[in-house]
Design a protein around this motif. Structure first.
Motif, PDB file in Angstrom:
ATOM      1  N   PRO A  59      17.981  44.404 -40.066  1.00  0.00           N
ATOM      2  CA  PRO A  59      18.280  43.667 -38.846  1.00  0.00           C
ATOM      3  C   PRO A  59      18.448  42.156 -38.992  1.00  0.00           C
ATOM      4  N   VAL A  60      18.040  41.590 -40.097  1.00  0.00           N
ATOM      5  CA  VAL A  60      18.070  40.160 -40.259  1.00  0.00           C
ATOM      6  C   VAL A  60      19.121  39.799 -41.301  1.00  0.00           C
ATOM      7  N   GLN A  61      19.931  38.809 -41.005  1.00  0.00           N
ATOM      8  CA  GLN A  61      20.956  38.386 -41.955  1.00  0.00           C
ATOM      9  C   GLN A  61      20.490  37.133 -42.686  1.00  0.00           C
ATOM     10  N   ALA A  62      20.213  37.254 -43.970  1.00  0.00           N
ATOM     11  CA  ALA A  62      19.796  36.135 -44.807  1.00  0.00           C
ATOM     12  C   ALA A  62      19.792  36.621 -46.247  1.00  0.00           C
ATOM     13  N   ASN A  63      19.409  35.752 -47.168  1.00  0.00           N
ATOM     14  CA  ASN A  63      19.317  36.135 -48.577  1.00  0.00           C
ATOM     15  C   ASN A  63      17.925  36.689 -48.857  1.00  0.00           C
ATOM     16  N   TYR A  64      17.815  38.010 -48.895  1.00  0.00           N
ATOM     17  CA  TYR A  64      16.551  38.671 -49.148  1.00  0.00           C
ATOM     18  C   TYR A  64      16.602  39.414 -50.474  1.00  0.00           C
ATOM     19  N   GLY A  65      15.453  39.525 -51.099  1.00  0.00           N
ATOM     20  CA  GLY A  65      15.327  40.245 -52.355  1.00  0.00           C
ATOM     21  C   GLY A  65      13.869  40.595 -52.581  1.00  0.00           C
ATOM     22  N   ALA A  66      13.556  41.057 -53.781  1.00  0.00           N
ATOM     23  CA  ALA A  66      12.192  41.490 -54.091  1.00  0.00           C
ATOM     24  C   ALA A  66      11.173  40.359 -53.890  1.00  0.00           C
ATOM     25  N   HIS A  67      11.552  39.133 -54.187  1.00  0.00           N
ATOM     26  CA  HIS A  67      10.620  38.006 -54.075  1.00  0.00           C
ATOM     27  C   HIS A  67      10.430  37.554 -52.622  1.00  0.00           C
ATOM     28  N   THR A  68      11.256  38.081 -51.719  1.00  0.00           N
ATOM     29  CA  THR A  68      11.137  37.756 -50.295  1.00  0.00           C
ATOM     30  C   THR A  68       9.755  38.108 -49.768  1.00  0.00           C
ATOM     31  N   LEU A  69       9.171  39.194 -50.236  1.00  0.00           N
ATOM     32  CA  LEU A  69       7.867  39.617 -49.713  1.00  0.00           C
ATOM     33  C   LEU A  69       6.801  38.571 -50.010  1.00  0.00           C
ATOM     34  N   ARG A  70       6.767  38.079 -51.231  1.00  0.00           N
ATOM     35  CA  ARG A  70       5.797  37.049 -51.631  1.00  0.00           C
ATOM     36  C   ARG A  70       6.053  35.750 -50.857  1.00  0.00           C
ATOM     37  N   LYS A  71       7.320  35.388 -50.731  1.00  0.00           N
ATOM     38  CA  LYS A  71       7.661  34.165 -50.002  1.00  0.00           C
ATOM     39  C   LYS A  71       7.300  34.294 -48.522  1.00  0.00           C
ATOM     40  N   THR A  72       7.462  35.482 -47.967  1.00  0.00           N
ATOM     41  CA  THR A  72       7.093  35.716 -46.566  1.00  0.00           C
ATOM     42  C   THR A  72       5.597  35.523 -46.385  1.00  0.00           C
ATOM     43  N   TRP A  73       4.821  36.076 -47.309  1.00  0.00           N
ATOM     44  CA  TRP A  73       3.367  35.913 -47.252  1.00  0.00           C
ATOM     45  C   TRP A  73       3.006  34.430 -47.267  1.00  0.00           C
ATOM     46  N   CYS A  74       3.595  33.680 -48.205  1.00  0.00           N
ATOM     47  CA  CYS A  74       3.297  32.241 -48.308  1.00  0.00           C
ATOM     48  C   CYS A  74       3.677  31.501 -47.035  1.00  0.00           C
ATOM     49  N   TYR A  75       4.865  31.773 -46.542  1.00  0.00           N
ATOM     50  CA  TYR A  75       5.346  31.096 -45.340  1.00  0.00           C
ATOM     51  C   TYR A  75       4.366  31.302 -44.179  1.00  0.00           C
ATOM     52  N   HIS A  76       3.967  32.537 -43.944  1.00  0.00           N
ATOM     53  CA  HIS A  76       3.101  32.806 -42.788  1.00  0.00           C
ATOM     54  C   HIS A  76       1.670  32.334 -43.007  1.00  0.00           C
ATOM     55  N   GLN A  77       1.194  32.327 -44.227  1.00  0.00           N
ATOM     56  CA  GLN A  77      -0.130  31.753 -44.471  1.00  0.00           C
ATOM     57  C   GLN A  77      -0.126  30.272 -44.104  1.00  0.00           C
ATOM     58  N   ARG A  78       0.953  29.593 -44.472  1.00  0.00           N
ATOM     59  CA  ARG A  78       1.059  28.155 -44.211  1.00  0.00           C
ATOM     60  C   ARG A  78       1.354  27.864 -42.735  1.00  0.00           C
ATOM     61  N   LYS A  79       2.375  28.512 -42.182  1.00  0.00           N
ATOM     62  CA  LYS A  79       2.844  28.173 -40.838  1.00  0.00           C
ATOM     63  C   LYS A  79       2.068  28.872 -39.722  1.00  0.00           C
ATOM     64  N   THR A  80       1.702  30.125 -39.922  1.00  0.00           N
ATOM     65  CA  THR A  80       1.005  30.873 -38.876  1.00  0.00           C
ATOM     66  C   THR A  80      -0.500  30.620 -38.914  1.00  0.00           C
ATOM     67  N   PHE A  81      -1.066  30.576 -40.126  1.00  0.00           N
ATOM     68  CA  PHE A  81      -2.521  30.460 -40.251  1.00  0.00           C
ATOM     69  C   PHE A  81      -2.995  29.072 -40.690  1.00  0.00           C
ATOM     70  N   GLY A  82      -2.071  28.172 -41.053  1.00  0.00           N
ATOM     71  CA  GLY A  82      -2.444  26.802 -41.412  1.00  0.00           C
ATOM     72  C   GLY A  82      -3.165  26.650 -42.737  1.00  0.00           C
ATOM     73  N   VAL A  83      -2.938  27.567 -43.658  1.00  0.00           N
ATOM     74  CA  VAL A  83      -3.595  27.504 -44.964  1.00  0.00           C
ATOM     75  C   VAL A  83      -3.009  26.333 -45.770  1.00  0.00           C
ATOM     76  N   SER A  84      -3.867  25.616 -46.456  1.00  0.00           N
ATOM     77  CA  SER A  84      -3.426  24.437 -47.215  1.00  0.00           C
ATOM     78  C   SER A  84      -2.604  24.829 -48.445  1.00  0.00           C
ATOM     79  N   TRP A  85      -1.774  23.882 -48.895  1.00  0.00           N
ATOM     80  CA  TRP A  85      -0.975  24.111 -50.107  1.00  0.00           C
ATOM     81  C   TRP A  85      -1.886  24.366 -51.303  1.00  0.00           C
ATOM     82  N   GLU A  86      -3.027  23.687 -51.332  1.00  0.00           N
ATOM     83  CA  GLU A  86      -3.945  23.837 -52.472  1.00  0.00           C
ATOM     84  C   GLU A  86      -4.479  25.268 -52.566  1.00  0.00           C
ATOM     85  N   ILE A  87      -4.859  25.829 -51.429  1.00  0.00           N
ATOM     86  CA  ILE A  87      -5.375  27.200 -51.413  1.00  0.00           C
ATOM     87  C   ILE A  87      -4.264  28.174 -51.783  1.00  0.00           C
TER      88      ILE A  87
END
Length: 186
Positions: A126-154
């Protein structure tokens, strides 16, 4: 090709819905966006590594790329998807959790190919963008940072990265803080 995270939570929910009748692929997707692990490390898991886990349990593994030890925490989303997968498959303890039709370990290359619709994150979903196997890891990082406010260091500590901007701070991050974020569900 550089891949992108899945930013919109509605898109994540849509993909989970699309995968509801594919428990193995749904588990891979859910585990990827909830653990921050590389797909190749998730694919190397055996049934015996996770079958008796409860929510909150630590699962230890060795990263294929770096050879470093790493962990993920069994959170509610992963546990639910795992139970569905195990209930609908005929897997034994020594089997790979994500095995191919031939009984072999799936590879990240397998996921990159459009093979019998088995690719978890595909351009025609349903989503149009450049997705691949590494998208899952990047999605996790994005939401930890933006949704939960986790620091870059953590995040850097969790990903087993050293970071040039503040290497010392990464090493001071307590492991408890790192493991705590693995209970966040996406």
């Amino acid at each position: 090709m550089k891949v992108e995270p899945i930013i919109n939570m509605k898109d994540i929910k849509s993909i989970k819905k699309l995968l509801v009748d594919q428990p193995r692929n749904r588990l891979l997707f859910v585990m990827g966006i909830n653990s921050g692990l590389r797909v190749q490390d998730i694919l190397s898991l055996k049934v015996s590594d996770v079958k008796d886990c409860k929510i909150g349990d630590r699962v230890c593994l060795k990263e294929k790329k770096t050879g470093k030890e790493n962990v993920f925490i069994m959170n509610k989303e992963i546990k639910t998807a795992l139970d569905e997968h195990l209930a609908t498959s005929e897997l034994e303890d020594h089997h790979f959790l994500f095995k191919s039709r031939k009984g072999q370990e799936l590879s990240a290359d397998h996921l990159r190919r459009d093979h019998d619709g088995a690719t978890v994150v595909r351009r025609d979903q349903p989503v149009q963008a450049n997705y691949g196997a590494h998208t899952l890891r990047k999605t996790w990082c994005y939401h930890q940072r933006k949704t939960f406010g986790v620091s870059w260091e953590i995040l850097a500590k969790r990903l087993n990265h050293s970071t040039p901007f503040d290497n010392e701070a990464v090493h001071r991050s307590p492991m408890e803080e790192v493991e705590e974020i693995l209970l966040h569900t996406i």
